[in-house]
Design a protein around this motif. Structure first.
Motif, mmCIF file in Angstrom:
data_model
loop_
_atom_site.group_PDB
_atom_site.id
_atom_site.type_symbol
_atom_site.label_atom_id
_atom_site.label_comp_id
_atom_site.label_asym_id
_atom_site.label_seq_id
_atom_site.Cartn_x
_atom_site.Cartn_y
_atom_site.Cartn_z
ATOM 1 N N ALA A 58 -34.766 22.558 -38.267
ATOM 2 C CA ALA A 58 -35.701 23.651 -37.989
ATOM 3 C C ALA A 58 -36.934 23.555 -38.886
ATOM 4 N N GLN A 59 -36.715 23.260 -40.148
ATOM 5 C CA GLN A 59 -37.840 23.134 -41.068
ATOM 6 C C GLN A 59 -38.714 21.934 -40.730
ATOM 7 N N THR A 60 -38.094 20.834 -40.350
ATOM 8 C CA THR A 60 -38.850 19.640 -39.952
ATOM 9 C C THR A 60 -39.664 19.919 -38.694
ATOM 10 N N ASN A 61 -39.035 20.550 -37.710
ATOM 11 C CA ASN A 61 -39.739 20.873 -36.467
ATOM 12 C C ASN A 61 -40.913 21.807 -36.730
ATOM 13 N N ARG A 62 -40.695 22.797 -37.575
ATOM 14 C CA ARG A 62 -41.753 23.764 -37.895
ATOM 15 C C ARG A 62 -42.913 23.083 -38.616
ATOM 16 N N ASN A 63 -42.598 22.103 -39.469
ATOM 17 C CA ASN A 63 -43.627 21.351 -40.169
ATOM 18 C C ASN A 63 -44.465 20.532 -39.189
ATOM 19 N N MET A 80 -30.697 23.825 -40.256
ATOM 20 C CA MET A 80 -31.781 24.348 -41.091
ATOM 21 C C MET A 80 -32.792 23.239 -41.409
ATOM 22 N N GLN A 81 -32.286 22.067 -41.745
ATOM 23 C CA GLN A 81 -33.158 20.929 -42.034
ATOM 24 C C GLN A 81 -33.987 20.565 -40.796
ATOM 25 N N ASP A 116 -40.678 28.137 -33.590
ATOM 26 C CA ASP A 116 -39.648 28.781 -34.390
ATOM 27 C C ASP A 116 -38.272 28.409 -33.863
ATOM 28 N N THR A 117 -37.264 28.554 -34.710
ATOM 29 C CA THR A 117 -35.875 28.303 -34.321
ATOM 30 C C THR A 117 -35.063 29.559 -34.578
#
Length: 154
Positions: free
Chosen positions: A102-107, A99-100, A113-114
């Motif tokens: 995925a959020q970093t990648n999205r930022n 989750m961490q 998306d993941t």
């Protein structure tokens, strides 16, 4: 074309990985299995060997491409115009880390998306780290990896 990436070290590819691959191909037009060359780890197999193993195991699945990558996954995703990362989850501990990420990648790459796929319960205990440990101690690993991988290990 909907291109997804299934990234990992795959050192070696396990039945859990193969479970995710077989399910992920139904979600995308092309699945790029991105084999990480992680300089902070000492792999059992070279990137080239891991790519050969994965190509051997997935040779009958048409929409798969296997590629090496270094550095940040978001950079690789941008280079190949992928908008979807596919990750497998074995349990709660995996979820927190993923989750961490995925959020970093999205930022860093807002179009990315993941999707998380929960591993089949039959494979939920299997990890490449576990397989390597069993191999190091001459244990029976054959029921943890695809049949094609056994010849590479022996």
């Amino acid at each position: 074309m909907r291109r997804g990436i299934y990234p990992g070290s795959f050192d070696p590819l396990t039945l859990g990985h193969l479970d995710i691959i077989k399910r992920a191909v139904d979600l995308v037009d092309e699945l790029v299995i991105a084999v990480l060359n992680n300089s902070s780890k000492i792999p059992m197999f070279t990137v080239e060997e891991r790519i050969a193993m994965i190509r051997d195991v997935t040779k009958d699945i048409e929409c798969i491409r296997v590629e090496p990558f270094n550095g940040l996954l978001v950079d690789f995703a941008s280079q190949i115009d992928a908008k979807l990362i596919i990750r497998g989850l074995r349990g709660v501990n995996d979820f927190e880390y993923e989750m961490q990420m995925a959020q970093t990648n999205r930022n860093m790459y807002p179009e990315l998306d993941t999707i998380f796929l929960v591993t089949n319960i039959n494979y939920s205990y299997i990890s490449s780290t576990l397989v390597k440990e069993i191999i190091k101690h001459d244990g029976a690993f054959q029921n943890l990896v695809p049949e094609e991988i056994v010849k590479y290990i022996k």
